[in-house]
Design a protein around this motif. Structure first.
Motif, mmCIF file in Angstrom:
data_model
loop_
_atom_site.group_PDB
_atom_site.id
_atom_site.type_symbol
_atom_site.label_atom_id
_atom_site.label_comp_id
_atom_site.label_asym_id
_atom_site.label_seq_id
_atom_site.Cartn_x
_atom_site.Cartn_y
_atom_site.Cartn_z
ATOM 1 N N LEU A 1 0.964 -1.030 -0.135
ATOM 2 C CA LEU A 1 0.160 0.040 0.123
ATOM 3 C C LEU A 1 0.933 1.267 0.196
ATOM 4 O O LEU A 1 1.873 1.162 0.640
ATOM 5 C CB LEU A 1 -0.898 -0.048 1.256
ATOM 6 N N HIS A 2 0.435 2.216 -0.547
ATOM 7 C CA HIS A 2 1.097 3.402 -0.381
ATOM 8 C C HIS A 2 0.666 4.381 0.819
ATOM 9 O O HIS A 2 -0.745 4.254 1.186
ATOM 10 C CB HIS A 2 0.777 4.252 -1.596
ATOM 11 N N TYR B 1 -2.863 8.263 1.247
ATOM 12 C CA TYR B 1 -4.076 7.928 0.405
ATOM 13 C C TYR B 1 -5.109 9.450 0.354
ATOM 14 O O TYR B 1 -5.228 9.745 1.056
ATOM 15 C CB TYR B 1 -4.817 6.883 1.007
ATOM 16 N N SER C 1 -7.059 8.556 -5.887
ATOM 17 C CA SER C 1 -5.792 7.653 -6.231
ATOM 18 C C SER C 1 -6.496 6.544 -6.309
ATOM 19 O O SER C 1 -6.944 5.538 -5.319
ATOM 20 C CB SER C 1 -4.783 7.759 -4.875
ATOM 21 N N TYR D 1 -3.500 3.311 -4.738
ATOM 22 C CA TYR D 1 -3.152 3.114 -3.543
ATOM 23 C C TYR D 1 -2.560 1.758 -3.223
ATOM 24 O O TYR D 1 -1.657 1.545 -2.404
ATOM 25 C CB TYR D 1 -4.574 3.330 -2.597
ATOM 26 N N CYS D 2 -2.994 0.542 -4.010
ATOM 27 C CA CYS D 2 -2.208 -0.399 -3.671
ATOM 28 C C CYS D 2 -1.747 -0.833 -5.228
ATOM 29 O O CYS D 2 -2.202 -0.603 -6.208
ATOM 30 C CB CYS D 2 -3.358 -1.605 -3.259
ATOM 31 N N TYR E 1 -9.000 0.341 -4.426
ATOM 32 C CA TYR E 1 -9.217 0.121 -2.999
ATOM 33 C C TYR E 1 -10.369 0.669 -2.192
ATOM 34 O O TYR E 1 -10.983 1.700 -2.465
ATOM 35 C CB TYR E 1 -8.066 1.067 -2.102
ATOM 36 N N TYR F 1 -7.558 4.883 7.243
ATOM 37 C CA TYR F 1 -6.288 4.323 6.984
ATOM 38 C C TYR F 1 -6.340 2.835 7.137
ATOM 39 O O TYR F 1 -7.111 2.498 8.173
ATOM 40 C CB TYR F 1 -5.323 4.985 8.213
#
Lengths: 146, 379
Positions: free
Chosen positions: B82-83, B86, B90, B93-94, B110, B115
């Motif tokens: 994951l980034h 977020y 976006s 994100y993964c 996602y 979070y």
């Protein structure tokens, strides 16, 4: 004592000889031999002669067991054309020769995995029964895979 | 010796070859489709109606899973991450990185707000994700998610969930159920069952409380003879293996080899044995860092045998993620301000950088499957 030989007959009525102890790697043939002794010709009405020749070549292999895995991989690699592999896979399924069937299917999967939808349909002779709308819905849902 | 001879004189390979299609559906559906990678299968849903409906069945998910886990695992393994930052816009994100060829994919959008942290191990293509309210760091939901298909299930709430719990997702084949073992910081143990979507408290407790950080490094092959194995620590004794007998629900502790205690380890059940792979930085200077990899195998009595020892040099290594069957390593490295996932060949001394991102969190090795988190009913 001479080794017992079986005769297999392909769809197009060609005859192939193979030693019984090699032929019974096919579970289908093994069961036939068990049931009636298979003294006469064993007909294989779904397998054409070209494919049966390949199957027999495979059954006649003289590989040490530890090299068998590599052998079957190489065997299907050398027959890299999808129609041939599909016929081989189908014959191996009918004759119940699991290793050969798995290897042939694996090779087909490898070859088609990056195909476009049209290419897959053509290679596997599948008719497109999807409407463009249905196709678009899937494309939208799984955009990242296209 | 008699070989297969063609008794007819007719040449069997002449002219253009015309192959009538008499393929059985069995070959296509049961033997070719399960051998395809997940991403191809998502596309191939468009091929025809029959494929679309078959690919959605639990039967197909099972056949595909069986193929992936027993025959062809390494070809379906991805590094999932994951980034950290977020934004709702976006889609990136993964991401996943293929362990073999390094290709990068950005799978399904996602689906959660808030979070996320990946809890515990990934099992059969499912990830156990904890959703945290950003402002309070409170764990608001636990979700079982298949990033390939995008399917997820919100699980019923645990009885008491703390931020620093350990969560271990595992699949118990004896009752065909996905379960989560959760250990609180006080050593109290809860077990979740996906079939009943409920948590219950176990009578046993774990006595390794207080001085450990959560360390869920088990893989999805951590069940052996009805016993669940996972690594925990580092506590007073360093990393230890905790074994839970699923019948008696009693815990035992297994010591790992002394030389492995200081490293970063992964645990895996391979062909009826526990295998422990440990990565350690043994010495480092300003210029380079030397790493060792040890692989140990344990028998049923808790005795360890050293199987593999590799050492190699890598400057920016942070943490090895996977030792591949061919001896290559998938590594997490840090260069300037970016995290990198790369493949290291210790023999040829080559490094291929697969991908580089400013922030990567919750990096897990996972396999792509069609297993549905909603297979026992949708909630």
């Amino acid at each position: 004592m001479s080794k017992k030989t079986l005769t297999l007959m392909s769809k197009d009525k060609q005859l192939f000889n193979i030693e019984e102890h090699l032929a019974v790697q096919s579970v289908t043939i093994r069961n036939m031999v068990k049931e009636d002794g298979a003294s006469s010709v064993i007909p294989l009405p779904r397998v054409d002669s070209e494919t049966l020749a390949l199957v027999i070549e495979y059954l006649n292999r003289q590989q040490a067991p530890e090299e068998d895995e590599d052998y079957v991989k190489k065997f299907v690699d050398e027959r890299g054309e999808i129609p041939t592999l599909l016929e081989l896979a189908q014959a191996a399924l009918d004759l119940d020769i699991k290793k050969l069937m798995d290897a042939a299917c694996m090779k087909v999967a490898d070859l088609i995995k990056d195909f476009t939808l049209e290419e897959v349909r053509e290679a596997l002779r599948i008719e497109n029964d999807r409407t463009p709308e249905e196709e678009k819905a899937i494309r939208d849902e799984f955009q990242w895979a296209f | 010796m008699l070989t297969g001879t063609v008794e007819s004189t007719k040449p069997w390979r002449n002219g253009k070859k015309i192959k009538p299609p008499h393929l059985s559906a069995e070959i296509l559906l049961f033997h070719i489709l399960p051998k395809l990678p997940g991403k191809s299968l998502l596309r191939f849903k468009c091929v025809c109606k029959q494929w679309r409906s078959f690919l959605a069945t639990p039967l197909f998910a099972n056949i595909h899973l069986h193929h992936v886990t027993t025959v062809d695992r390494s070809r379906h393994e991805k590094v999932f991450f994951l980034h950290k930052v977020y934004t709702s816009k976006s889609r990136n994100y993964c991401e996943t990185v293929d362990c073999e060829d390094g290709s990068i994919a950005k799978p399904c959008c996602y689906p959660f707000r808030g979070y996320a942290m990946i809890l515990g191990s990934s099992v059969n293509g499912l990830l156990c994700v904890g959703i945290e309210r950003r402002s309070t760091s409170e764990l608001t939901d636990i979700i079982l998610w298949n990033p390939l298909t995008g399917e997820y299930k919100k699980l019923s709430k645990p009885i008491d969930a703390y931020r620093y719990d350990e969560f271990e997702l595992f699949y118990n084949c004896s009752d065909d159920d996905y379960k989560i073992l959760s250990i609180t910081i006080f050593g109290i143990v809860y077990m979740y069952s996906l079939k009943s979507d409920s948590w219950r408290k176990l009578e046993s407790t774990v006595d390794h409380h207080g001085d450990h950080i959560p360390y869920a490094a088990a893989s999805d092959h951590n069940l052996l003879d009805g016993k669940l194995h996972f690594l925990t620590g580092p506590g007073k004794e360093g990393f230890v293996i905790i074994r839970l007998d699923l019948k008696t629900e009693k815990f035992t502790k297994i010591r790992i080899p002394r030389s492995c205690r200081g490293g970063s380890s992964t645990l895996m059940v391979v062909r009826g044995c526990i295998e422990l792979t440990t990565f350690k930085a043994v010495s480092h200077s300003w210029l380079s860092r030397r790493w060792t990899i040890e692989m140990w195998r344990m028998n049923g009595y808790g005795d360890w045998t050293n199987m593999v020892n590799i050492s190699y040099t890598h400057d920016d290594g942070i943490r090895p993620l996977r030792l591949m069957r061919n001896g290559n390593l998938i590594m997490l490295t840090k260069k300037d301000d970016s995290s990198e996932i790369c493949k290291v060949d210790p023999e040829k001394k080559t490094v291929d950088v697969f991908c580089s991102r400013p922030e990567m969190v919750f990096i897990k090795i996972y396999i792509e499957t069609f297993v549905s988190p909603n297979q026992y009913g949708v909630s």
